[in-house]
Design a protein around this motif. Sequence first.
Motif, PDB file in Angstrom:
ATOM      1  N   LEU A  46       1.749   9.381  -6.102  1.00 52.29           N
ATOM      2  CA  LEU A  46       2.365  10.705  -5.966  1.00 52.29           C
ATOM      3  C   LEU A  46       3.294  11.012  -7.132  1.00 52.29           C
ATOM      4  CD1 LEU A  46       3.258  10.838  -2.159  1.00 52.29           C
ATOM      5  CD2 LEU A  46       1.520  12.193  -3.351  1.00 52.29           C
ATOM      6  N   ALA A  47       3.830   9.954  -7.738  1.00 50.52           N
ATOM      7  CA  ALA A  47       4.751  10.146  -8.865  1.00 50.52           C
ATOM      8  C   ALA A  47       4.062  10.708 -10.096  1.00 50.52           C
ATOM      9  CB  ALA A  47       5.436   8.817  -9.214  1.00 50.52           C
ATOM     10  N   SER A  48       2.729  10.812 -10.053  1.00 51.14           N
ATOM     11  CA  SER A  48       1.996  11.428 -11.173  1.00 51.14           C
ATOM     12  C   SER A  48       1.749  12.917 -10.948  1.00 51.14           C
ATOM     13  CB  SER A  48       0.654  10.709 -11.364  1.00 51.14           C
ATOM     14  OG  SER A  48      -0.170  10.903 -10.228  1.00 51.14           O
ATOM     15  N   SER A  49       2.359  13.448  -9.886  1.00 49.74           N
ATOM     16  CA  SER A  49       2.186  14.864  -9.562  1.00 49.74           C
ATOM     17  C   SER A  49       2.673  15.758 -10.705  1.00 49.74           C
ATOM     18  CB  SER A  49       2.969  15.197  -8.285  1.00 49.74           C
ATOM     19  OG  SER A  49       3.036  16.588  -8.080  1.00 49.74           O
ATOM     20  N   GLU A  60       3.123  -8.341  -6.429  1.00 48.45           N
ATOM     21  CA  GLU A  60       1.868  -7.603  -6.253  1.00 48.45           C
ATOM     22  C   GLU A  60       1.961  -6.213  -6.885  1.00 48.45           C
ATOM     23  OE1 GLU A  60      -0.925  -8.541  -5.300  1.00 48.45           O
ATOM     24  OE2 GLU A  60      -0.726 -10.252  -3.964  1.00 48.45           O
ATOM     25  N   ILE A  61       3.092  -5.548  -6.692  1.00 49.90           N
ATOM     26  CA  ILE A  61       3.281  -4.228  -7.293  1.00 49.90           C
ATOM     27  C   ILE A  61       3.312  -4.330  -8.817  1.00 49.90           C
ATOM     28  CG2 ILE A  61       4.891  -2.286  -7.533  1.00 49.90           C
ATOM     29  CD1 ILE A  61       3.401  -2.337  -4.871  1.00 49.90           C
ATOM     30  N   ALA A  62       4.038  -5.317  -9.339  1.00 49.50           N
ATOM     31  CA  ALA A  62       4.143  -5.489 -10.792  1.00 49.50           C
ATOM     32  C   ALA A  62       2.797  -5.848 -11.410  1.00 49.50           C
ATOM     33  CB  ALA A  62       5.185  -6.563 -11.114  1.00 49.50           C
ATOM     34  N   ASP A  63       1.985  -6.613 -10.695  1.00 56.12           N
ATOM     35  CA  ASP A  63       0.631  -6.941 -11.167  1.00 56.12           C
ATOM     36  C   ASP A  63      -0.192  -5.667 -11.283  1.00 56.12           C
ATOM     37  OD1 ASP A  63      -1.726  -8.364 -11.764  1.00 56.12           O
ATOM     38  OD2 ASP A  63      -2.259  -8.500  -9.654  1.00 56.12           O
ATOM     39  N   TYR A  64      -0.111  -4.826 -10.282  1.00 52.29           N
ATOM     40  CA  TYR A  64      -0.786  -3.517 -10.278  1.00 52.29           C
ATOM     41  C   TYR A  64      -0.345  -2.690 -11.498  1.00 52.29           C
ATOM     42  CZ  TYR A  64      -1.122   1.374  -8.522  1.00 52.29           C
ATOM     43  OH  TYR A  64      -1.344   2.720  -8.375  1.00 52.29           O
ATOM     44  N   ILE A  65       0.964  -2.662 -11.750  1.00 52.25           N
ATOM     45  CA  ILE A  65       1.517  -1.878 -12.862  1.00 52.25           C
ATOM     46  C   ILE A  65       1.081  -2.449 -14.211  1.00 52.25           C
ATOM     47  CG2 ILE A  65       3.656  -1.185 -14.018  1.00 52.25           C
ATOM     48  CD1 ILE A  65       3.080   0.305 -11.391  1.00 52.25           C
ATOM     49  N   ALA A  66       1.149  -3.777 -14.353  1.00 53.47           N
ATOM     50  CA  ALA A  66       0.819  -4.423 -15.635  1.00 53.47           C
ATOM     51  C   ALA A  66      -0.618  -4.145 -16.040  1.00 53.47           C
ATOM     52  CB  ALA A  66       1.074  -5.929 -15.538  1.00 53.47           C
ATOM     53  N   GLU A  85       0.822  -1.208   0.000  1.00 53.74           N
ATOM     54  CA  GLU A  85       0.000   0.000   0.000  1.00 53.74           C
ATOM     55  C   GLU A  85       0.857   1.259   0.000  1.00 53.74           C
ATOM     56  OE1 GLU A  85      -3.349   0.093  -0.404  1.00 53.74           O
ATOM     57  OE2 GLU A  85      -3.008  -2.032  -0.762  1.00 53.74           O
ATOM     58  N   ARG A  86       1.957   1.261   0.771  1.00 55.38           N
ATOM     59  CA  ARG A  86       2.844   2.431   0.817  1.00 55.38           C
ATOM     60  C   ARG A  86       3.473   2.686  -0.555  1.00 55.38           C
ATOM     61  NH1 ARG A  86       7.182   1.890   5.388  1.00 55.38           N
ATOM     62  NH2 ARG A  86       7.774   3.934   4.529  1.00 55.38           N
ATOM     63  N   ILE A  87       3.903   1.611  -1.219  1.00 53.81           N
ATOM     64  CA  ILE A  87       4.531   1.770  -2.533  1.00 53.81           C
ATOM     65  C   ILE A  87       3.517   2.267  -3.556  1.00 53.81           C
ATOM     66  CG2 ILE A  87       5.639   0.526  -4.437  1.00 53.81           C
ATOM     67  CD1 ILE A  87       6.940  -1.280  -2.286  1.00 53.81           C
ATOM     68  N   LYS A  88       2.301   1.744  -3.510  1.00 53.58           N
ATOM     69  CA  LYS A  88       1.267   2.190  -4.449  1.00 53.58           C
ATOM     70  C   LYS A  88       0.962   3.679  -4.256  1.00 53.58           C
ATOM     71  CE  LYS A  88      -1.190  -2.156  -5.280  1.00 53.58           C
ATOM     72  NZ  LYS A  88      -2.480  -2.873  -5.134  1.00 53.58           N
ATOM     73  N   LYS A  89       0.929   4.110  -3.001  1.00 53.68           N
ATOM     74  CA  LYS A  89       0.664   5.527  -2.726  1.00 53.68           C
ATOM     75  C   LYS A  89       1.791   6.412  -3.265  1.00 53.68           C
ATOM     76  CE  LYS A  89      -2.289   4.822   1.312  1.00 53.68           C
ATOM     77  NZ  LYS A  89      -2.394   4.909   2.783  1.00 53.68           N
ATOM     78  N   LEU A  90       3.028   5.935  -3.106  1.00 51.72           N
ATOM     79  CA  LEU A  90       4.167   6.693  -3.643  1.00 51.72           C
ATOM     80  C   LEU A  90       4.111   6.756  -5.169  1.00 51.72           C
ATOM     81  CD1 LEU A  90       7.000   5.392  -1.295  1.00 51.72           C
ATOM     82  CD2 LEU A  90       6.237   7.764  -1.494  1.00 51.72           C
ATOM     83  N   SER A 134       3.645   7.841 -15.625  1.00 52.57           N
ATOM     84  CA  SER A 134       3.391   7.691 -14.190  1.00 52.57           C
ATOM     85  C   SER A 134       2.186   6.784 -14.019  1.00 52.57           C
ATOM     86  CB  SER A 134       3.142   9.056 -13.541  1.00 52.57           C
ATOM     87  OG  SER A 134       2.030   9.698 -14.153  1.00 52.57           O
ATOM     88  N   PHE A 135       1.936   6.397 -12.780  1.00 51.17           N
ATOM     89  CA  PHE A 135       0.901   5.404 -12.503  1.00 51.17           C
ATOM     90  C   PHE A 135      -0.144   6.028 -11.589  1.00 51.17           C
ATOM     91  CE2 PHE A 135       5.021   3.426 -13.126  1.00 51.17           C
ATOM     92  CZ  PHE A 135       4.758   2.702 -14.276  1.00 51.17           C
ATOM     93  N   ARG A 136      -1.266   6.431 -12.195  1.00 49.21           N
ATOM     94  CA  ARG A 136      -2.278   7.206 -11.484  1.00 49.21           C
ATOM     95  C   ARG A 136      -3.466   6.375 -11.042  1.00 49.21           C
ATOM     96  NH1 ARG A 136      -0.991   9.799 -16.054  1.00 49.21           N
ATOM     97  NH2 ARG A 136      -2.964   9.230 -17.009  1.00 49.21           N
ATOM     98  N   GLN A 137      -3.428   5.061 -11.285  1.00 52.33           N
ATOM     99  CA  GLN A 137      -4.572   4.216 -10.973  1.00 52.33           C
ATOM    100  C   GLN A 137      -4.865   4.211  -9.485  1.00 52.33           C
ATOM    101  OE1 GLN A 137      -4.004   0.154 -11.995  1.00 52.33           O
ATOM    102  NE2 GLN A 137      -6.162  -0.325 -12.057  1.00 52.33           N
TER     103      GLN A 137
END
Length: 366
Positions: free
Chosen positions: A155-158, A242-248, A147-152, A346-349
């Motif tokens: 933020l990377a889409s700022s 889990e993070i890579a699944d989110y990104i894919a 969850e922390r990584i997804k939130k960061l 960036s990843f805004r999902q």
Amino acid sequence: MLIYNQTTLAFRNRCLNFARLIMAKEMGISFGRNRFKWKNFSIPLSFVIFEHPTFLGHFNSHIYQIGLNKKLMYTAKDKVLKDIIRHELAHLFCFLTHGRTVDDHGVEFREICRNFGWDESVYRAYMNVENENDKIEGDLKSEKIIERIKKLLNLASSENKHEAELATIKANQLLLKHNLEHINSQNEEEDVVVKRVLEGSRKTSKHQAIYEILTTFHVQPVFNHGRGHFYLEILGDRVNVEIADYIANYLDLELEHLWKMAQKENEGLKGLANKNSFFEGMAQGYKEKMREQKTQIDSKALVLLKKDLEKKSEVVYSSLRYTSSKGSSKGSEGRKIGKNMGRDLSFRQGIDKKQKSGTGLLSWLK
């Protein structure tokens, strides 16, 4: 999600031995190391172990693969386990006999079971299994990191470029720290996780671009091909997967959206060659940006992490062939535009929440 460690590999081999005995004694079929003979055909058959809150097993007709739930290692007696294997073998032979999988455990499925002398304990769609309370994958600590990584990454889409770059670097540092902790723990029973994130009938340049981008998230992507079908799988530590699944899943839609945006902003950007090159450029631009940012991360730690990932890959894929994009001389305009847009990717999902099941039954997947 597929799970590989010493225990699951031993359990898989045990299930393979049960399948060999069932096929030889009850079905009259010779099953060798990884293939069996049926009519004039030599057909492959493999077993994998997966995690899922409800399904006990499944048969994949594209790659002739039977999956069994990891919970069965701890909760199923031999008779129960053998009946589940018989159930999935029945799905396999429904496919071989009728050219398709049977979706409803109906007449055709039951006929297959009766032909092999199997009763309701095999052909029923549901069964009760003890110890159902452990339905949540992973552990609380891992879920908090995810969850922390997804939130960061969000933020990377700022629009503030400095803030976006800091968030991306922080996400990478957190992911790296988590992985180094796992490597240094020297836990021999650490799970190697494999998850199928995308699939289809034909691999495209978009899928290859997603593959390339996923390599920056400390996982090993792999294209697995079956009968007229392909899967994009990701292998690695549970958090990384889990993070890579989110990104894919985000990229599967976002790359198409960005292509349409590029066409609107660049009159004359048309054709399949430009589209393919655009996706190649997107991956190239994003990877260049990540290489520049990783200069602020401990290079020795990255080397250690790469070696650990290679070791994990050997556990699952004994002869893994890595894939990389070679690029094409056609569609150079598309590649240039894609490369520039890739550097701003960036990843805004929105952060997805895990769905909790309240059912008291575990079901067999068709």
